[in-house]
Design an enzyme around this catalytic site. Structure first.
Site, PDB file in Angstrom:
ATOM      1  CG  ASP A   1     -30.522  -9.424  -3.079  1.00 58.39           C
ATOM      2  OD1 ASP A   1     -30.761  -9.651  -1.883  1.00 58.39           O
ATOM      3  OD2 ASP A   1     -30.922  -8.408  -3.679  1.00 58.39           O
TER       4      ASP A   1
ATOM      5  CB  SER B   1     -29.995  -8.176   0.798  1.00 60.06           C
ATOM      6  OG  SER B   1     -30.657  -7.504  -0.235  1.00 60.06           O
TER       7      SER B   1
HETATM    8  N1  URA Z   1     -32.794  -3.318   0.591  1.00 60.95           N
HETATM    9  C1  URA Z   1     -32.148  -4.359   0.013  1.00 60.95           C
HETATM   10  O1  URA Z   1     -31.523  -4.214  -1.027  1.00 60.95           O
HETATM   11  N2  URA Z   1     -32.220  -5.562   0.610  1.00 60.95           N
HETATM   12  C2  URA Z   1     -32.891  -5.777   1.751  1.00 60.95           C
HETATM   13  O2  URA Z   1     -32.900  -6.887   2.238  1.00 60.95           O
HETATM   14  C3  URA Z   1     -33.559  -4.686   2.326  1.00 60.95           C
HETATM   15  C4  URA Z   1     -33.488  -3.469   1.734  1.00 60.95           C
END
Ligand code: URA
Ligand code: CA
Length: 434
Positions: free
Chosen positions: A161, A183
């Site tokens: 991520d 995410s």
């Molecule tokens: N916050 C996150 O952690 N991921 C995203 O993709 C968007 C907002």
């Protein structure tokens, strides 16, 4: 398998298999799949979307890209809370001790602030001595002994991520519901909780400004959690104006203490009671959110919740005296009032501009490496719907570095709209999705 074939498959609107998604995320994390191919894939997902199954697989593939926190040696059902981010959102400081004081273990990893949003770790560090980086043994021990710990991340959680989010940021592919949902949920799942309460914000100060988009995101995240065996509830809430009055680190700690005494701002109190009641339900401490609410109210009334905060501070080497005497928190040298130029009603307070104003004063980071000033920030004196007379204070700026005052003041001034008519009230809590 070749990345180019999978990009084409998604581009043409077909469904990727579990193995294909695992191949892509593994390859991207290890560097075998380059940024340019991942960018193309992210854009294909942006336009074609993903099925529920694909989104759950993507989430798990990301979770498996790094370490996972093992909370199994903590007794009870561990419930985490996540907010999609707002301005002056003081909820974790209130909720962690509040929910723990009602018998649900809270083993929480939090983050630092960036831009107009604050971070719980920075706020806690305004308490003298407070240590946010506990090792895993200390983390588990504290939660088993006193029911609560709020710490910085340990281990290498969801490296996929980190890479993908930065890439999306510069390829205009952030705003895709399956990508956002996977995410956020991958980070929550890797942090080890059994159940999750999500605060999904909508409004001008929120990441998802449109209500329908926020609702879709909430639905998607709840489905991912439930599909992967973690009970998940989302609460859709308003973030048009900042939450509570205080925006700034030490200022928000003071606000959290007030709220745990039952003397805080109404909106912050209400939001904490709503989120907290679902946390107690998911932790199997109560059987309904109404029962949860009663329990939380009682804990505030009897002082149990505030006492829990004090225990948490002491257990993490902070000075517990601060809880009884918030004047010990860092204080800015100067307090400057923003005064209303005309009489009327507060129609609007643009949350982002209040957050940016506090950031300019030094409360937030412009870049990841900026230094912050824990004492400074903004305290609202009026909120949307309040009547105000010309010359009365709309807000206070708590200032140390006067060079930044003028910019912060003009930004804050523009955040307020005053009009003759009283605006229609808007709900704070819109909907619960489970
Ligand atoms: N916050 C996150 O952690 N991921 C995203 O993709 C968007 C907002
Ligand atoms: Ca606040």
């Amino acid at each position: 398998m070749r990345a180019v074939d999978l990009i084409r498959k998604k581009r043409d609107g077909k469904e990727l298999t579990t193995e294909e998604i695992q191949f892509l995320i593994k390859g991207y994390t290890s560097g075998e799949i380059p940024d340019y191919q991942m960018s193309a894939l992210a854009m294909a997902i942006y336009f074609q979307g993903m099925t529920k199954r694909e989104t759950a697989d993507l989430t798990m593939a990301m979770v498996n890209s790094g370490d996972q926190v093992d909370l199994s040696s903590i007794k009870g059902t561990k419930v985490d809370k996540h907010s999609t981010g707002g301005v002056g959102d003081t909820t974790t400081l209130v909720l962690a001790p509040l929910v723990a004081s009602c018998g649900a273990p809270v083993a929480k990893m939090s983050g630092r602030g960036l831009g107009h949003t604050g971070g719980t770790l920075d706020k806690l560090e305004s308490i003298e001595g407070f240590r946010v980086s506990l090792n895993s043994e200390e983390f588990v021990k504290n939660v088993n002994e006193i029911g609560v710990a709020v710490v910085s991340q340990t281990g290498n959680l969801v490296p996929a991520d980190k890479k993908l989010y930065s890439l999306r940021d510069v390829t205009a592919t952030v705003r895709s519901i399956p990508l956002i949902a996977s995410s956020i949920m991958s980070k929550k799942l890797a942090a080890g909780a059994n159940a999750i309460v999500l605060d999904v914000k909508t409004g001008s100060g929120a990441f998802m400004t449109e209500y329908e988009d926020a609702k879709k995101l909430a639905r998607e995240m709840v489905d991912i959690g439930n599909n992967l065996g973690r009970k998940t509830v989302a609460v859709l809430t308003d973030m048009d104006q900042p939450l509570g009055f205080a925006v700034g680190n030490a200022l928000e700690v003071r606000e959290a203490i007030d709220t745990l005494k039952g003397e805080g701002p109404d909106d912050l109190y209400e939001l904490c009671l709503t989120l907290g009641s679902y946390m107690l339900v998911l932790a199997n401490v109560v059987t309904s959110s109404e029962e949860g609410r009663k329990k939380l109210e009682e804990s505030i009334r009897t002082g149990k919740a505030l006492k829990k905060l004090k225990e948490m501070v002491a257990a993490q080497d902070g000075n517990p005296e601060v809880i009884d005497n918030p004047d010990l928190l860092p204080k800015a040298k100067k307090v400057v009032e923003l005064k209303a130029e005309k009489s009327g009603y507060v129609q609007k307070i643009v949350a982002i501009d209040v957050g940016l104003s506090a950031m300019l004063l030094g409360a937030g980071r412009e870049t990841k490496d900026s230094q912050i000033d824990l004492a400074v920030g903004v305290v609202l004196k009026k909120k949307v719907g309040d009547e105000v007379k010309a010359g009365e204070a709309l807000a206070e700026l708590h200032v140390n570095d006067e060079k930044r005052l003028n910019d912060a003041l003009s930004l804050l001034k523009n955040a307020f709209t005053i009009s003759d008519e009283k605006p229609k009230g808007k709900p704070l809590i819109y909907e619960v999705i489970q």
